[in-house]
Scaffold this active site. Structure first.
Site, PDB file in Angstrom:
ATOM      1  N   TYR A   1       9.655 -60.257 -20.724  1.00 46.48           N
ATOM      2  CA  TYR A   1       8.688 -60.972 -21.554  1.00 46.48           C
ATOM      3  C   TYR A   1       8.735 -60.501 -23.007  1.00 46.48           C
ATOM      4  O   TYR A   1       8.359 -61.240 -23.910  1.00 46.48           O
ATOM      5  CB  TYR A   1       7.265 -60.752 -21.029  1.00 46.48           C
ATOM      6  CG  TYR A   1       6.812 -61.736 -19.981  1.00 46.48           C
ATOM      7  CD1 TYR A   1       7.495 -61.876 -18.782  1.00 46.48           C
ATOM      8  CD2 TYR A   1       5.672 -62.513 -20.189  1.00 46.48           C
ATOM      9  CE1 TYR A   1       7.067 -62.758 -17.825  1.00 46.48           C
ATOM     10  CE2 TYR A   1       5.238 -63.405 -19.231  1.00 46.48           C
ATOM     11  CZ  TYR A   1       5.932 -63.525 -18.057  1.00 46.48           C
ATOM     12  OH  TYR A   1       5.502 -64.406 -17.103  1.00 46.48           O
TER      13      TYR A   1
ATOM     14  N   LYS B   1      14.412 -55.434  -7.854  1.00 46.90           N
ATOM     15  CA  LYS B   1      15.680 -56.075  -7.480  1.00 46.90           C
ATOM     16  C   LYS B   1      16.765 -55.038  -7.730  1.00 46.90           C
ATOM     17  O   LYS B   1      17.704 -55.240  -8.510  1.00 46.90           O
ATOM     18  CB  LYS B   1      15.879 -57.355  -8.320  1.00 46.90           C
ATOM     19  CG  LYS B   1      17.045 -58.212  -7.878  1.00 46.90           C
ATOM     20  CD  LYS B   1      16.804 -58.968  -6.576  1.00 46.90           C
ATOM     21  CE  LYS B   1      18.058 -59.682  -6.130  1.00 46.90           C
ATOM     22  NZ  LYS B   1      17.938 -60.271  -4.775  1.00 46.90           N
TER      23      LYS B   1
ATOM     24  N   ASP C   1      12.995 -60.904  -3.512  1.00 51.45           N
ATOM     25  CA  ASP C   1      13.187 -62.087  -2.647  1.00 51.45           C
ATOM     26  C   ASP C   1      12.585 -61.837  -1.261  1.00 51.45           C
ATOM     27  O   ASP C   1      11.887 -62.689  -0.703  1.00 51.45           O
ATOM     28  CB  ASP C   1      14.666 -62.492  -2.566  1.00 51.45           C
ATOM     29  CG  ASP C   1      15.615 -61.337  -2.288  1.00 51.45           C
ATOM     30  OD1 ASP C   1      15.164 -60.170  -2.314  1.00 51.45           O
ATOM     31  OD2 ASP C   1      16.810 -61.589  -2.035  1.00 51.45           O
TER      32      ASP C   1
ATOM     33  N   ASP D   1       4.413 -61.934 -12.224  1.00 51.71           N
ATOM     34  CA  ASP D   1       3.934 -63.260 -12.596  1.00 51.71           C
ATOM     35  C   ASP D   1       4.154 -64.222 -11.427  1.00 51.71           C
ATOM     36  O   ASP D   1       3.254 -64.964 -11.019  1.00 51.71           O
ATOM     37  CB  ASP D   1       4.689 -63.738 -13.840  1.00 51.71           C
ATOM     38  CG  ASP D   1       4.246 -65.116 -14.289  1.00 51.71           C
ATOM     39  OD1 ASP D   1       3.031 -65.358 -14.312  1.00 51.71           O
ATOM     40  OD2 ASP D   1       5.125 -65.952 -14.599  1.00 51.71           O
TER      41      ASP D   1
ATOM     42  N   ASP E   1       1.260 -65.607  -8.372  1.00 50.29           N
ATOM     43  CA  ASP E   1       0.954 -67.025  -8.157  1.00 50.29           C
ATOM     44  C   ASP E   1       1.159 -67.391  -6.684  1.00 50.29           C
ATOM     45  O   ASP E   1       0.385 -68.152  -6.102  1.00 50.29           O
ATOM     46  CB  ASP E   1       1.840 -67.932  -9.029  1.00 50.29           C
ATOM     47  CG  ASP E   1       1.146 -68.356 -10.317  1.00 50.29           C
ATOM     48  OD1 ASP E   1       0.338 -67.552 -10.832  1.00 50.29           O
ATOM     49  OD2 ASP E   1       1.403 -69.478 -10.810  1.00 50.29           O
TER      50      ASP E   1
END
Ligand code: IPM
Ligand code: MG
Length: 356
Positions: A139, A184, A217, A241, A245
């Site tokens: 970001y 990751k 994942d 983020d 959600d």
């Protein structure tokens, strides 16, 4: 001592839900004699329209000198092609306030279990806290654009990882002592550093916390397969983020959830996690519960007024038990009606006032 809450209504449904949050703040202030000063400033697209920029110096200074900041929502199609984007104002504000830890709790009220997209028996015991790193990562990395290519850079330093991990470990200590760190590390160098730092902290400082690691994942999958197995989830900015959600759908509507963004000192920034929902803006159809939960967090961790937070949450419970819901939860109430009804519940649930 007068304390100030700055309200930033922002865009879309932001002003509608912020109006309710302000009335809530006033009710609490009157009841507990907190003499809160409530101010409002332009932010996001609304500020672009008025002043040509999403975060003016005046709004920024007001936020920096406040005791807590409440934000409605930012963004909308109107500014999608603009050079100054509302979202840039939000990122600049988070950075300026130094709120590096974003706490997004997800729990399912039993009366709402039937609204979840998962089967009720899967959602019965969900109680998750997502701790999202908020002021670093992709970001905030350098971006570049040429005619034929584009790049965004992701960087994390050891100290950036440590400070947010401390918050996550400490939250886990107050909860069920389980922390899942999501990365990751099979691909990204920042994730390998993330995993090393968190592992070391777990061993040396927080051996009482059960720590495990998951790839993003796999975490996205397990969150739907067995959401009740998660306690605290720690992750970097962009994964957080996305994952938050996803998690926000478990209780039936993203409109229910609030978030607290905290740094080493006040003010914290408190927001519902939903966006500006331009499709229903101005129609009095928004769900104010996310804003109400964000206010509970504001009183709890922003102003150190746990009694106020408890009263707010108890009134929210009463609303759920009565099925007093907006349309996203299958209820009959408009945003204003839900707000009015909530404030009535709140007034009856407030403890008898004891002057300090
Ligand atoms: C959020 C939002 C923001 C983010 C946007 C509006 C910049 O999606 O708070 O989750 O990506 O952080
Ligand atoms: Mg988001």
């Amino acid at each position: 001592m007068t304390r100030t809450i700055v309200f930033l209504p922002g865009d879309g449904i932001g002003p509608e839900i912020t109006a309710i949050a302000k009335r809530l703040a006033q009710t609490i202030s009157d009841h507990f004699d907190l003499s809160l000063r409530i101010t409002e400033h332009a932010f996001g697209g609304a500020s672009i329209d008025q002043f040509g920029e999403p975060l003016t110096d005046e709004t920024l200074q007001a936020c920096l000198s406040a005791n807590a900041v409440f934000l409605g929502a930012v963004g909308g199609p109107k500014w999608d092609q603009a050079t100054a984007r509302p979202e840039a104002g939000l990122l600049a504000l988070r950075k300026a306030l130094g709120v590096y830890a974003n706490l997004r709790p997800v729990a399912v009220h039993p009366a709402l279990a039937h609204r979840s997209p998962l089967r009720p028996e899967r959602v019965a015991n969900i109680d998750i806290l997502v701790v999202r790193e908020l002021t670093g990562g992709v970001y905030f990395g350098a971006r570049k654009r040429t005619e034929t290519s584009a790049s965004d850079t992701c960087t994390y330093s050891v100290s950036e990882i440590e400070r947010v991990a401390h918050i996550a470990f400490q939250q886990a200590r107050r909860r069920r002592a389980k922390l899942t760190s999501v990365d990751k590390a099979n691909v990204l160098e920042t994730s390998r550093l993330w995993r090393e730092v968190v592992t070391r902290m777990g061993k040396t400082i927080y051996p009482d916390i059960t720590l495990d690691h998951m790839y993003i994942d796999a975490a996205a999958m397990h969150l739907l397969r067995d959401p009740a197995s998660f306690d605290v989830v720690l992750t970097e900015n962009m994964f957080g983020d996305i994952l938050s959600d996803e998690a926000s759908m478990l209780p039936g509507s993203i409109g229910l959830l609030g978030s607290a963004s905290l740094g080493d000192q006040a003010p914290g920034l408190f927001e519902p996690i939903h966006g500006s929902a331009p499709d229903i803006a101005g129609q009095d159809r928004a769900n104010p519960f996310g804003a109400i939960e964000a206010m509970a967090q504001l009183f709890e961790s922003g102003l150190d007024e746990p009694r106020a937070a408890m009263s707010i949450r108890s009134a929210v419970n009463t609303m759920h038990e009565a099925g007093a819901w907006t349309e996203d939860l299958g209820g009959p109430l408009s945003c204003t009606q839900a707000g009015d009804r909530f404030l009535q519940c709140l007034k009856t649930s407030l403890p008898a006032h004891q002057a300090a």
